[in-house]
Design a protein around this motif. Structure first.
Motif, PDB file in Angstrom:
ATOM      1  N   THR A 104      42.228  43.079  49.787  1.00  0.00           N
ATOM      2  CA  THR A 104      41.417  44.260  49.469  1.00  0.00           C
ATOM      3  C   THR A 104      41.261  45.148  50.697  1.00  0.00           C
ATOM      4  O   THR A 104      41.397  46.374  50.620  1.00  0.00           O
ATOM      5  CB  THR A 104      40.028  43.838  48.946  1.00  0.00           C
ATOM      6  N   ALA A 105      40.993  44.528  51.838  1.00  0.00           N
ATOM      7  CA  ALA A 105      40.827  45.295  53.079  1.00  0.00           C
ATOM      8  C   ALA A 105      42.122  45.998  53.468  1.00  0.00           C
ATOM      9  O   ALA A 105      42.112  47.163  53.895  1.00  0.00           O
ATOM     10  CB  ALA A 105      40.373  44.365  54.204  1.00  0.00           C
ATOM     11  N   ASN A 150      41.814  43.795  43.276  1.00  0.00           N
ATOM     12  CA  ASN A 150      41.802  42.693  44.244  1.00  0.00           C
ATOM     13  C   ASN A 150      40.374  42.295  44.616  1.00  0.00           C
ATOM     14  O   ASN A 150      40.094  41.108  44.834  1.00  0.00           O
ATOM     15  CB  ASN A 150      42.594  43.087  45.489  1.00  0.00           C
ATOM     16  N   LEU A 151      39.469  43.278  44.679  1.00  0.00           N
ATOM     17  CA  LEU A 151      38.066  42.960  44.957  1.00  0.00           C
ATOM     18  C   LEU A 151      37.467  42.150  43.808  1.00  0.00           C
ATOM     19  O   LEU A 151      36.741  41.169  44.033  1.00  0.00           O
ATOM     20  CB  LEU A 151      37.275  44.247  45.173  1.00  0.00           C
ATOM     21  N   ARG A 159      39.134  32.981  47.724  1.00  0.00           N
ATOM     22  CA  ARG A 159      38.491  34.288  47.546  1.00  0.00           C
ATOM     23  C   ARG A 159      38.623  35.144  48.810  1.00  0.00           C
ATOM     24  O   ARG A 159      38.758  36.366  48.734  1.00  0.00           O
ATOM     25  CB  ARG A 159      37.019  34.115  47.166  1.00  0.00           C
ATOM     26  N   ALA A 160      38.612  34.502  49.960  1.00  0.00           N
ATOM     27  CA  ALA A 160      38.801  35.230  51.222  1.00  0.00           C
ATOM     28  C   ALA A 160      40.196  35.842  51.293  1.00  0.00           C
ATOM     29  O   ALA A 160      40.385  36.911  51.895  1.00  0.00           O
ATOM     30  CB  ALA A 160      38.569  34.291  52.403  1.00  0.00           C
ATOM     31  N   ALA A 199      38.563  38.653  44.043  1.00  0.00           N
ATOM     32  CA  ALA A 199      37.808  37.895  45.044  1.00  0.00           C
ATOM     33  C   ALA A 199      36.438  37.465  44.529  1.00  0.00           C
ATOM     34  O   ALA A 199      35.933  36.403  44.908  1.00  0.00           O
ATOM     35  CB  ALA A 199      37.650  38.729  46.313  1.00  0.00           C
ATOM     36  N   LEU A 200      35.853  38.288  43.668  1.00  0.00           N
ATOM     37  CA  LEU A 200      34.485  38.035  43.202  1.00  0.00           C
ATOM     38  C   LEU A 200      34.431  37.407  41.820  1.00  0.00           C
ATOM     39  O   LEU A 200      33.337  37.151  41.300  1.00  0.00           O
ATOM     40  CB  LEU A 200      33.686  39.339  43.191  1.00  0.00           C
ATOM     41  N   GLY A 224      39.980  38.927  49.467  1.00  0.00           N
ATOM     42  CA  GLY A 224      39.171  39.839  50.264  1.00  0.00           C
ATOM     43  C   GLY A 224      39.990  40.511  51.349  1.00  0.00           C
ATOM     44  O   GLY A 224      39.862  41.720  51.595  1.00  0.00           O
TER      45      GLY A 224
END
Length: 379
Positions: free
Chosen positions: A164-165, A82-83, A157-158, A86-87, A161
């Motif tokens: 991911t958190a 997932n990170l 992308r957020a 996002a990137l 993010g």
């Protein structure tokens, strides 16, 4: 909730939101990465295929490993996937990130179910599965809309993010709350697949695949069914989807309670009611009753899920984790087939015939459930 269940629930919510949310941010992804919407849609297909293929294979290869370290490793891959989503600098990297994340999803779910059920009393297996599946319901009615809102406000992308958190928080909770020491029987990967020779297990998995086709077909095409068949406005789609999700949540929890008391009889009854609901949706058009039936479809359709999982566990004592992973793959196959079949029905008899086709496929599920019940009574 006590024991490992709260930690696993957070993980299920995070991982499942990562699967569902892409539909809400698909146009933004396509626009940002300069690809067509159909090309972006292949990210959903890739995720499903990753679960179908990766789940059974990875689960067999990791059979016998201590469950807690294995779940932590799988969650670490989900966090990384997932990170990376996002990137991702381009479409190719995002595609690869989604596939990698999907490969570990089924194996994580399978191990999470086995851990949760092992910590529950023997007569509470269905209820425990339902509580764990509640994380999926929350992902549907809360996670996906919230992720879409984050994407609209701060960019897609957020969204990844935030997922991911959430998965990272789940990983920390698993490290803290899940006890160590639970280990499956060590076998070779090919030996794990030997459990699939059991006829009762094959029948249980077949019920999952066949009995869910109708519900998945209606859900896939619910938006056009509401606007073009039932004459609702476009603004009614989101509230109706929310209504469906709330029904699914209620049905899932009730289904766990029913599965602990009369698994196969309650499954047969629920599927019969589901057939009646589909026929009712075919008859009604743009009325309050349609909204009631959409809620009922979610509630009754999801009430059979805990029982299906419990039945697979009960018939696969030798390799429960692999069986659950294969069952999850069967559900994904059903989803893919439902989308294809619904498309053929729409191109042929027309959109409203989706309800009739859904009723017919559910009747097939009733037949398989009746066969399983007769085999159980004979045994």
């Amino acid at each position: 909730m006590r024991g490992p269940l709260p930690a696993l629930l957070v993980c299920v919510f995070g991982v499942t939101t990562g699967e569902f949310v892409l539909a809400g941010i698909l146009p933004a992804v396509a626009d940002d990465l300069e690809v067509s919407v159909p090309a972006a849609g292949l990210l959903v297909t890739a995720y499903a295929l990753g679960m179908i293929v990766g789940g059974p294979l990875l689960t067999a290869l990791t059979a016998g490993r201590p469950r807690k370290p294995l779940v932590l490793a799988l969650l670490a891959v989900a966090v990384a996937g997932n990170l990376l989503s996002a990137l991702a600098p381009g479409y190719g990297v995002l595609f690869a990130a989604r596939v990698v994340t999907a490969l570990v999803t089924s194996t994580f779910f399978a191990n999470a179910i086995v851990i949760a059920v092992s910590a529950a009393p023997p007569d509470k297996q269905g209820t425990t599965v339902a509580k764990l599946a509640f994380g999926m319901n929350l992902a549907m009615i809360l996670g996906a809309p919230l992720g879409t809102w984050i994407g609209d406000a701060f960019g897609w992308r957020a969204t990844f993010g935030a997922i991911t958190a959430c998965c990272t928080a789940g990983l920390v909770l698993v490290r803290w709350l899940v006890p160590a020491g639970q280990t499956g029987v060590r076998t070779r990967a090919l030996s794990e697949f030997a459990v699939l020779r059991d006829r009762d297990l094959i029948l249980a998995i077949a019920i999952t695949a066949v009995a869910n086709i109708g519900l998945l077909m209606v859900f896939t095409y619910l938006a056009p069914l509401l606007t073009e068949v039932s004459s609702f406005g476009a603004g009614a789609i989101a509230p109706m989807l929310l209504l469906y999700g709330v029904g699914a949540t209620v049905g899932n929890l009730a289904g766990g309670w029913l599965a602990d008391r009369a698994l196969l009889p309650s499954q047969l009854g629920a599927l019969a009611v589901l057939v009646a609901i589909f026929l009712g949706l075919w008859v009604t058009s743009g009325t309050t009753m349609t909204a009631v039936l959409v809620f009922a479809a979610g509630a009754v359709g999801f009430s059979v899920i805990p029982g299906m999982q419990s039945r697979v566990l009960a018939t696969a004592v030798a390799a429960p984790t692999l069986a659950i992973a294969v069952n999850a793959s069967a559900y994904q196959v059903a989803a893919a087939f439902a989308g294809w079949l619904g498309g053929r029905v729409i191109a042929g008899p027309g959109l409203s015939a989706v309800y009739l086709t859904a009723a017919a496929t559910t009747v097939l599920g009733i037949g398989l459930s009746a066969l399983a019940w007769s085999r159980r009574k004979a045994g």
